[in-house]
Design a protein around this motif. Structure first.
Motif, mmCIF file in Angstrom:
data_model
loop_
_atom_site.group_PDB
_atom_site.id
_atom_site.type_symbol
_atom_site.label_atom_id
_atom_site.label_comp_id
_atom_site.label_asym_id
_atom_site.label_seq_id
_atom_site.Cartn_x
_atom_site.Cartn_y
_atom_site.Cartn_z
ATOM 1 N N GLY A 142 0.796 -1.221 0.000
ATOM 2 C CA GLY A 142 0.000 0.000 0.000
ATOM 3 C C GLY A 142 0.825 1.264 0.000
ATOM 4 N N SER A 143 1.916 1.285 0.761
ATOM 5 C CA SER A 143 2.736 2.487 0.836
ATOM 6 C C SER A 143 3.380 2.810 -0.507
ATOM 7 C CB SER A 143 3.822 2.318 1.906
ATOM 8 O OG SER A 143 4.673 1.229 1.577
ATOM 9 N N CYS A 200 13.524 -6.504 -12.925
ATOM 10 C CA CYS A 200 13.162 -6.138 -11.553
ATOM 11 C C CYS A 200 13.652 -4.730 -11.230
ATOM 12 C CB CYS A 200 13.778 -7.105 -10.535
ATOM 13 S SG CYS A 200 13.337 -8.835 -10.780
ATOM 14 N N GLN A 201 12.804 -3.973 -10.572
ATOM 15 C CA GLN A 201 13.221 -2.704 -10.006
ATOM 16 C C GLN A 201 12.912 -2.753 -8.512
ATOM 17 O OE1 GLN A 201 14.918 -0.294 -11.352
ATOM 18 N NE2 GLN A 201 14.941 0.952 -9.509
ATOM 19 N N PHE A 202 13.955 -2.786 -7.693
ATOM 20 C CA PHE A 202 13.759 -2.915 -6.260
ATOM 21 C C PHE A 202 13.420 -1.558 -5.666
ATOM 22 C CE2 PHE A 202 16.193 -6.589 -7.495
ATOM 23 C CZ PHE A 202 15.555 -7.605 -6.796
ATOM 24 N N LEU A 203 12.426 -1.563 -4.789
ATOM 25 C CA LEU A 203 11.905 -0.328 -4.216
ATOM 26 C C LEU A 203 12.278 -0.253 -2.739
ATOM 27 C CD1 LEU A 203 8.448 -0.611 -6.019
ATOM 28 C CD2 LEU A 203 10.412 0.737 -6.740
ATOM 29 N N ASN A 204 11.319 -0.414 -1.868
ATOM 30 C CA ASN A 204 11.577 -0.275 -0.432
ATOM 31 C C ASN A 204 12.318 -1.475 0.157
ATOM 32 O OD1 ASN A 204 10.186 2.054 -0.673
ATOM 33 N ND2 ASN A 204 8.562 1.548 0.763
ATOM 34 N N THR A 205 13.155 -1.204 1.146
ATOM 35 C CA THR A 205 13.781 -2.237 1.969
ATOM 36 C C THR A 205 13.239 -2.082 3.379
ATOM 37 O OG1 THR A 205 15.810 -2.187 0.670
ATOM 38 C CG2 THR A 205 15.940 -3.147 2.866
ATOM 39 N N GLU A 206 12.856 -3.189 3.985
ATOM 40 C CA GLU A 206 12.343 -3.075 5.349
ATOM 41 C C GLU A 206 12.770 -4.278 6.188
ATOM 42 O OE1 GLU A 206 8.103 -3.674 6.047
ATOM 43 O OE2 GLU A 206 7.873 -4.125 3.922
ATOM 44 N N PRO A 207 12.855 -4.078 7.494
ATOM 45 C CA PRO A 207 13.285 -5.159 8.384
ATOM 46 C C PRO A 207 12.127 -6.069 8.760
ATOM 47 C CG PRO A 207 12.878 -3.191 9.651
ATOM 48 C CD PRO A 207 12.640 -2.820 8.207
ATOM 49 N N MET A 208 12.466 -7.208 9.324
ATOM 50 C CA MET A 208 11.483 -8.051 9.978
ATOM 51 C C MET A 208 11.222 -7.496 11.382
ATOM 52 S SD MET A 208 10.303 -10.792 8.359
ATOM 53 C CE MET A 208 10.693 -11.832 6.943
ATOM 54 N N ALA A 235 9.546 -5.177 -4.759
ATOM 55 C CA ALA A 235 10.064 -4.959 -6.115
ATOM 56 C C ALA A 235 8.922 -4.895 -7.119
ATOM 57 C CB ALA A 235 11.013 -6.097 -6.496
ATOM 58 N N ALA A 236 9.119 -4.067 -8.142
ATOM 59 C CA ALA A 236 8.249 -4.075 -9.313
ATOM 60 C C ALA A 236 8.888 -5.009 -10.334
ATOM 61 C CB ALA A 236 8.100 -2.678 -9.886
ATOM 62 N N VAL A 237 8.141 -5.992 -10.837
ATOM 63 C CA VAL A 237 8.698 -6.981 -11.757
ATOM 64 C C VAL A 237 7.804 -7.133 -12.979
ATOM 65 C CG1 VAL A 237 9.865 -8.244 -9.915
ATOM 66 C CG2 VAL A 237 7.563 -8.914 -10.565
ATOM 67 N N TRP A 238 8.438 -7.442 -14.116
ATOM 68 C CA TRP A 238 7.714 -7.734 -15.341
ATOM 69 C C TRP A 238 8.560 -8.686 -16.169
ATOM 70 C CZ3 TRP A 238 10.191 -3.420 -13.931
ATOM 71 C CH2 TRP A 238 11.152 -2.853 -14.773
ATOM 72 N N ARG A 239 7.927 -9.381 -17.097
ATOM 73 C CA ARG A 239 8.603 -10.451 -17.826
ATOM 74 C C ARG A 239 9.705 -9.910 -18.728
ATOM 75 N NH1 ARG A 239 4.117 -13.671 -20.913
ATOM 76 N NH2 ARG A 239 3.333 -11.561 -21.152
ATOM 77 N N ARG A 240 10.828 -10.657 -18.767
ATOM 78 C CA ARG A 240 11.886 -10.324 -19.704
ATOM 79 C C ARG A 240 11.421 -10.579 -21.133
ATOM 80 N NH1 ARG A 240 16.994 -9.641 -17.448
ATOM 81 N NH2 ARG A 240 17.241 -10.371 -15.307
ATOM 82 N N ASN A 241 12.046 -9.907 -22.081
ATOM 83 C CA ASN A 241 11.780 -10.120 -23.514
ATOM 84 C C ASN A 241 10.313 -9.942 -23.868
ATOM 85 O OD1 ASN A 241 14.551 -10.884 -23.831
ATOM 86 N ND2 ASN A 241 14.014 -12.940 -23.094
#
Length: 302
Positions: A102-103, A157-165, A266-272
């Motif tokens: 959501g964030s 892949c485009q990595f966005l936020n990093t967060e802890p457990m 991460a935002a991901v989408w198919r290669r090729n």
């Protein structure tokens, strides 16, 4: 078997009655029943158990229902993409999201996207990371907002936020009420409630630290972890943002100070695969990057 037959079939599945389905399709019952008999004959199996009031799917019928909905969704997406090529930037973008994204989706970039492209609409598929990966591979969604760990090799892949457990618990289970952070070692011998997809990641760390927490409950939804912890049944372990997904009025929240347990959205989408114009503009707004014609980013892939 064609799309019209599948549409008839799914209408019957949703209405649970031939008569109600025929009414919704603005046709009479006999030709609809005939189409279903042709479909059963082609597939060589019975799809329905016809009761006095409601229709129940057989096992092959349930399988076809799952696949039919996917095929119909893909057909709709294809029509929208073709229509998009002939018009200005408008249409519908199908994306998949995990519940704790959501964030990301409510970020200023998304608000800017909405202001600039008010004619773009969204089809949102809510699921866990593995289900979204499967929908990406099948072309049901164009972009997924997922959480590590997952196999990144088939995707851009485009990595966005990093967060802890975080470890969450009621006051009765809190052994250090004044601490905002804890170490993994402090979980030794304590009853844990964990989301199953993080089990291997957590177990690797436990083994490395030579500790043996009591796994009181494993589940398939981070919200269950939070709810059970809030009921005082154990110590929930989940990404920090997941705490907001369910009732947590009784919980003490502590960051687990262990970099290995950090996860990434991460935002991901198919290669090729060529992204639609809407998809490219969406990722530009979401991630602040340019998308090349082949769908790859202009940044180094991670």
């Amino acid at each position: 078997m064609d799309l019209k037959q599948l549409h008839y079939f799914m209408t019957i599945v949703n209405e649970q009655q031939i008569t109600a389905a025929a009414k919704k399709l603005n046709m009479t019952q006999p030709p609809l029943s005939h189409q279903m008999k042709l479909l059963e004959k082609e597939l060589g199996t019975q799809l329905f158990k016809r009761g006095s009031q409601y229709i129940e799917l057989t096992e092959p019928g349930r399988l076809l229902a799952r696949r039919a909905q996917q095929l119909l969704d893909m057909a709709d997406n294809t029509v929208r993409e073709i229509d998009e090529l002939n018009q200005s930037l408008q249409g519908t973008l199908s994306i998949g999201t995990i519940s704790s994204s959501g964030s990301i989706l409510l970020s200023p970039g998304m608000q800017k996207f909405h202001r600039e492209y008010s004619n773009v609409h969204f089809e949102i598929h809510d699921a866990n990371t593995y289900q979204l990966i499967e929908e990406l591979e099948k072309g049901i969604i164009e972009i997924g907002i997922v959480r590590t760990p997952f196999n990144t090799s088939p995707f851009n892949c485009q990595f966005l936020n990093t967060e802890p457990m975080a470890a969450v618990m009621t006051a009765e289970l809190d052994w250090c009420p004044r601490q905002e952070k804890i170490t993994v070692e402090e979980l030794d011998k304590r009853p844990l409630i964990i989301y199953r997809r993080f089990q291997n990641l957590l177990q690797d760390v436990f083994d490395q630290k030579q500790i043996e927490p009591e796994i009181y409950c494993r589940n398939d939804d981070a919200r269950t972890t939070i709810l059970w912890a809030n009921a005082g049944l154990g110590i929930g372990v989940a990404p920090l943002s997941a705490v907001e997904l369910a009732a947590h009025d009784k919980l003490h929240i502590k960051i687990i100070d262990e970099p290995v347990l950090e996860t990434h959205i991460a935002a991901v989408w198919r290669r090729n695969t060529n992204l639609s114009r809407i998809g490219k503009e969406f990722l530009t707004a979401l991630c602040g990057m340019n998308i090349a014609a082949n769908g790859a980013t202009n940044q180094e892939e991670q």
